[in-house]
Design a protein around this motif. Structure first.
Motif, PDB file in Angstrom:
ATOM      1  N   GLN A 249       0.836  -1.336  -0.035  1.00 45.57           N
ATOM      2  CA  GLN A 249      -0.162   0.222   0.049  1.00 45.57           C
ATOM      3  C   GLN A 249       0.886   1.325  -0.211  1.00 45.57           C
ATOM      4  OE1 GLN A 249      -0.799  -2.564   2.442  1.00 45.57           O
ATOM      5  NE2 GLN A 249      -2.202  -3.363   0.733  1.00 45.57           N
ATOM      6  N   TRP A 250       1.908   0.988   0.596  1.00 45.48           N
ATOM      7  CA  TRP A 250       2.898   2.642   0.865  1.00 45.48           C
ATOM      8  C   TRP A 250       4.033   2.643  -0.014  1.00 45.48           C
ATOM      9  CZ3 TRP A 250       2.114   6.871   3.656  1.00 45.48           C
ATOM     10  CH2 TRP A 250       0.976   6.648   4.679  1.00 45.48           C
ATOM     11  N   THR A 251       4.088   3.697  -0.584  1.00 46.82           N
ATOM     12  CA  THR A 251       5.204   4.079  -1.580  1.00 46.82           C
ATOM     13  C   THR A 251       5.841   5.449  -1.358  1.00 46.82           C
ATOM     14  OG1 THR A 251       4.485   3.001  -3.387  1.00 46.82           O
ATOM     15  CG2 THR A 251       5.818   4.610  -3.925  1.00 46.82           C
ATOM     16  N   VAL A 252       7.195   5.504  -1.021  1.00 49.09           N
ATOM     17  CA  VAL A 252       7.754   6.970  -0.763  1.00 49.09           C
ATOM     18  C   VAL A 252       8.757   7.271  -1.926  1.00 49.09           C
ATOM     19  CG1 VAL A 252       7.466   6.485   1.867  1.00 49.09           C
ATOM     20  CG2 VAL A 252       9.403   5.538   0.692  1.00 49.09           C
TER      21      VAL A 252
ATOM     22  N   ASN B 137      -7.626   1.354  -1.190  1.00 45.80           N
ATOM     23  CA  ASN B 137      -8.162   0.515  -1.790  1.00 45.80           C
ATOM     24  C   ASN B 137      -8.026   0.493  -3.081  1.00 45.80           C
ATOM     25  OD1 ASN B 137     -10.401   2.288  -2.609  1.00 45.80           O
ATOM     26  ND2 ASN B 137     -11.370   1.836  -0.610  1.00 45.80           N
ATOM     27  N   ASP B 138      -8.853  -0.302  -4.157  1.00 43.24           N
ATOM     28  CA  ASP B 138      -8.655  -0.393  -5.370  1.00 43.24           C
ATOM     29  C   ASP B 138      -9.144   0.982  -6.112  1.00 43.24           C
ATOM     30  OD1 ASP B 138      -7.451  -3.081  -5.312  1.00 43.24           O
ATOM     31  OD2 ASP B 138      -9.466  -3.986  -5.652  1.00 43.24           O
ATOM     32  N   SER B 139      -9.793   1.654  -5.481  1.00 47.26           N
ATOM     33  CA  SER B 139     -10.371   2.742  -6.388  1.00 47.26           C
ATOM     34  C   SER B 139      -9.701   4.274  -5.705  1.00 47.26           C
ATOM     35  CB  SER B 139     -11.865   2.962  -5.705  1.00 47.26           C
ATOM     36  OG  SER B 139     -12.726   1.951  -6.468  1.00 47.26           O
ATOM     37  N   LEU B 140      -8.931   3.998  -4.421  1.00 44.05           N
ATOM     38  CA  LEU B 140      -8.564   5.281  -3.811  1.00 44.05           C
ATOM     39  C   LEU B 140      -7.214   5.358  -3.595  1.00 44.05           C
ATOM     40  CD1 LEU B 140      -9.304   8.235  -2.721  1.00 44.05           C
ATOM     41  CD2 LEU B 140     -10.069   7.325  -0.463  1.00 44.05           C
TER      42      LEU B 140
ATOM     43  N   ALA C  65     -10.440   6.066  -9.013  1.00 45.08           N
ATOM     44  CA  ALA C  65     -10.634   5.373  -9.793  1.00 45.08           C
ATOM     45  C   ALA C  65     -11.954   4.971 -10.064  1.00 45.08           C
ATOM     46  CB  ALA C  65      -9.653   3.932  -9.946  1.00 45.08           C
ATOM     47  N   PHE C  66     -12.750   5.484 -11.281  1.00 44.06           N
ATOM     48  CA  PHE C  66     -14.069   5.073 -11.541  1.00 44.06           C
ATOM     49  C   PHE C  66     -14.024   3.817 -12.077  1.00 44.06           C
ATOM     50  CE2 PHE C  66     -13.669  10.059 -11.969  1.00 44.06           C
ATOM     51  CZ  PHE C  66     -14.745  10.140 -11.048  1.00 44.06           C
ATOM     52  N   SER C  67     -12.892   3.315 -12.804  1.00 44.33           N
ATOM     53  CA  SER C  67     -12.818   2.034 -13.467  1.00 44.33           C
ATOM     54  C   SER C  67     -11.478   1.912 -13.618  1.00 44.33           C
ATOM     55  CB  SER C  67     -13.886   1.918 -14.549  1.00 44.33           C
ATOM     56  OG  SER C  67     -13.057   2.796 -15.678  1.00 44.33           O
TER      57      SER C  67
ATOM     58  N   LYS D  75      -9.539   7.643 -14.306  1.00 44.44           N
ATOM     59  CA  LYS D  75      -9.083   7.973 -13.255  1.00 44.44           C
ATOM     60  C   LYS D  75      -9.114   9.455 -12.996  1.00 44.44           C
ATOM     61  CE  LYS D  75      -6.109   4.139 -12.626  1.00 44.44           C
ATOM     62  NZ  LYS D  75      -4.342   3.708 -12.021  1.00 44.44           N
ATOM     63  N   LEU D  76      -9.300   9.973 -11.847  1.00 44.81           N
ATOM     64  CA  LEU D  76      -9.376  11.386 -11.479  1.00 44.81           C
ATOM     65  C   LEU D  76      -8.219  11.725 -10.513  1.00 44.81           C
ATOM     66  CD1 LEU D  76     -10.919  13.959 -12.299  1.00 44.81           C
ATOM     67  CD2 LEU D  76     -12.402  13.691 -10.381  1.00 44.81           C
ATOM     68  N   ASP D  77      -7.412  12.648 -10.881  1.00 47.67           N
ATOM     69  CA  ASP D  77      -6.174  12.842  -9.766  1.00 47.67           C
ATOM     70  C   ASP D  77      -6.582  14.201  -9.517  1.00 47.67           C
ATOM     71  OD1 ASP D  77      -4.853  10.374 -10.517  1.00 47.67           O
ATOM     72  OD2 ASP D  77      -4.479  11.469 -12.441  1.00 47.67           O
ATOM     73  N   PHE D  78      -6.247  14.670  -8.350  1.00 45.57           N
ATOM     74  CA  PHE D  78      -6.429  15.952  -7.703  1.00 45.57           C
ATOM     75  C   PHE D  78      -5.384  16.109  -6.826  1.00 45.57           C
ATOM     76  CE2 PHE D  78      -7.719  18.760  -4.193  1.00 45.57           C
ATOM     77  CZ  PHE D  78      -8.206  19.902  -5.024  1.00 45.57           C
ATOM     78  N   ALA D  79      -4.838  17.419  -6.727  1.00 45.58           N
ATOM     79  CA  ALA D  79      -3.677  17.826  -5.907  1.00 45.58           C
ATOM     80  C   ALA D  79      -3.794  19.260  -5.395  1.00 45.58           C
ATOM     81  CB  ALA D  79      -2.230  17.463  -6.355  1.00 45.58           C
ATOM     82  N   TYR D  80      -3.474  19.651  -4.146  1.00 41.68           N
ATOM     83  CA  TYR D  80      -3.447  20.986  -3.463  1.00 41.68           C
ATOM     84  C   TYR D  80      -2.106  21.206  -3.244  1.00 41.68           C
ATOM     85  CZ  TYR D  80      -3.818  24.549  -0.163  1.00 41.68           C
ATOM     86  OH  TYR D  80      -3.539  25.705   0.528  1.00 41.68           O
TER      87      TYR D  80
END
Length: 458
Positions: free
Chosen positions: A316-319, A370-373, A410-412, A416-421
């Motif tokens: 799950q974790w990547t740095v 999870n698989d979506s987020l 991930a909708f499927s 995929k929708l990516d967002f960053a602030y």
């Protein structure tokens, strides 16, 4: 046929839709490309950030899954820039005083294709820029002796990058990549120089030409104002095309650890050219305007070296961490202005900048919920490239500390929708020195950046 139409439409929308520039955060460069990279502090040298990876290390395109992927998105940047006259206590904020100033919007679009060991990509990205708008009624618009001019002080620089990238997986561990980049840059500028600033430039041999004598012959010279601005959707007062490029590699040291390196060459831009008005301000004769042609000569984006590492701690974790060295000293010693009046006469000005080379450390982490987020976070620290003694109020490219968060939903498997602030913490810098300021000034600059991308695999 439908696929081709989609890709062409996305790229054209990116180029035509960049109504305004992005306020740069690593001097004139954005602090990362694409929401995946931006959410992880701008890291992108040694992990998969999607199609936007072609802007930092083209070799990372080979980390993407097989098949085609299209991406389209934008940055929305809001700035908080304030300039204070330390002698009088007056202040002015950069705000929306004209049609083409903040909040700033920058386009991103790309298409990639992976075929076995080869990956190819083409994109259109705002590489960076700068934007200020102080209006025409502040102390910045007063000439020597407190004479109000009613003339604007503002800036708008936009740099677009159109990379054509490829990567090749040489072995199971080693991948190499590169790109050839078409580049466009445009500049709007309104700048008032007081008589003391003009005199300082002349005394230092930084202002030459026949119009220098004409200015000196006025009975009560108070200042000079340059205006090379278009209040248009995208068009700039001066602009130019050129090219750049990158080379990169990644090495999979272990199944969980990837090392990366890339080198971006110094841009090769033509001189920016266009129309401008030089207005001499005189206490007796008033304002005398000279229309003519102007060039901003040899204005380049710097070369830089980027080194990175990414490691998957758990499933799950990547740095990730990147270190960059940006060679601003080679390209930003002076801003070189050459003006030729329609009625005859010329003036050549060297506005000192004396930037220093910059070192940047980027840190990021991602967690697959999870698989979506997937959620992300990052930090970015940079050394200061600008010198206080050559700071211009209209070029306050000072932020150097950033905090970022982001996510992918991930909708499927395909969409995929990516967002960053990201938040650039407030940076403060003073300048009390001629010729770049007449009044002693203090400039503070902070900003917020939201980035959103949509990616579709097919």
């Amino acid at each position: 046929m439908t696929r081709k139409k989609f890709v062409v439409s996305a790229l054209v929308s990116a180029l035509a839709g960049g109504s305004q520039l992005a306020q740069a955060t690593d001097v004139f460069r954005l602090e990362g490309f694409g929401a995946v990279s931006r959410g992880m502090g701008g890291t992108a040298v040694a992990h998969d950030v999607g199609p936007a990876g072609m802007m930092t290390n083209p070799a990372t395109l080979s980390l993407m899954p097989d098949g085609d992927q299209a991406m389209i998105g934008l940055d929305l940047v809001t700035t908080d820039i304030n300039v204070t006259n330390k002698a009088t206590g007056e202040s002015v904020s950069s705000d929306t005083h004209s049609n083409n100033r903040g909040p700033y919007v920058a386009p991103e679009a790309a298409y990639t294709k992976r075929l076995g060991g080869w990956s190819f990509g083409v994109g259109a990205f705002a590489q960076g820029g700068l934007g200020t708008e102080y209006g025409n009624g502040s102390f910045l618009s007063r000439a020597t002796g407190g004479l109000a001019t009613g003339l604007d002080n503002s800036s708008r620089l936009l740099v677009l990058n159109i990379p054509f990238a490829a990567s090749f997986q040489v072995t199971e561990k080693l991948t190499i990549g590169g790109s050839v980049d078409a580049m466009w840059q445009g500049l709007n500028l309104d700048l008032l120089l007081g008589a003391d600033q003009v005199g300082s430039l002349i005394g230092a041999g930084r202002a030459t030409g026949s119009l220098v004598g004409a200015l000196g012959g006025l009975p009560d010279l108070r200042g000079a104002h340059f205006s090379l601005t278009k209040d248009k959707f995208l068009a700039s007062g001066v602009d130019a095309w050129g090219y750049g490029g990158k080379l990169g590699m990644i090495y999979r040291a272990t199944p969980e650890t990837i090392l990366g390196a890339s080198y971006t060459i110094k841009s090769q831009m033509n001189d920016m050219e266009g129309r401008a008005t030089l207005t001499a301000i005189d206490g007796i004769a008033g304002q005398i305007a000279f229309g003519g042609k102007i060039q901003i000569k040899d204005f380049q984006m710097p070369s830089h070296v980027d080194l990175g590492i990414s490691h998957r701690l758990t499933p799950q974790w990547t740095v990730a961490a990147d270190v960059s060295r940006v060679f601003w000293k080679d390209v930003m010693k002076d801003i070189k202005v050459a003006f030729v009046a329609d009625a005859g006469g010329d003036i050549n000005i060297l506005l000192p900048q004396d930037y220093k080379d910059q070192t940047i450390l980027s840190l990021g982490a991602a967690y697959e919920v999870n698989d979506s987020l997937t959620v992300r976070g990052g930090l970015r620290f940079a050394s200061q490239a600008l010198s206080s003694s050559t700071l211009f109020a209209v070029i306050p490219a000072t932020p150097r500390k950033h905090l970022s968060v982001g996510l992918t939903y991930a909708f499927s498997k395909q969409a995929k929708l990516d967002f960053a602030y990201s938040h650039a913490f407030k940076e403060t810098m003073d300048n009390t020195s001629l010729p770049n300021t007449s009044a002693p000034i203090e400039v503070t600059h902070a900003q917020n950046n939201a980035t959103i991308n949509f990616r579709y695999s097919f």
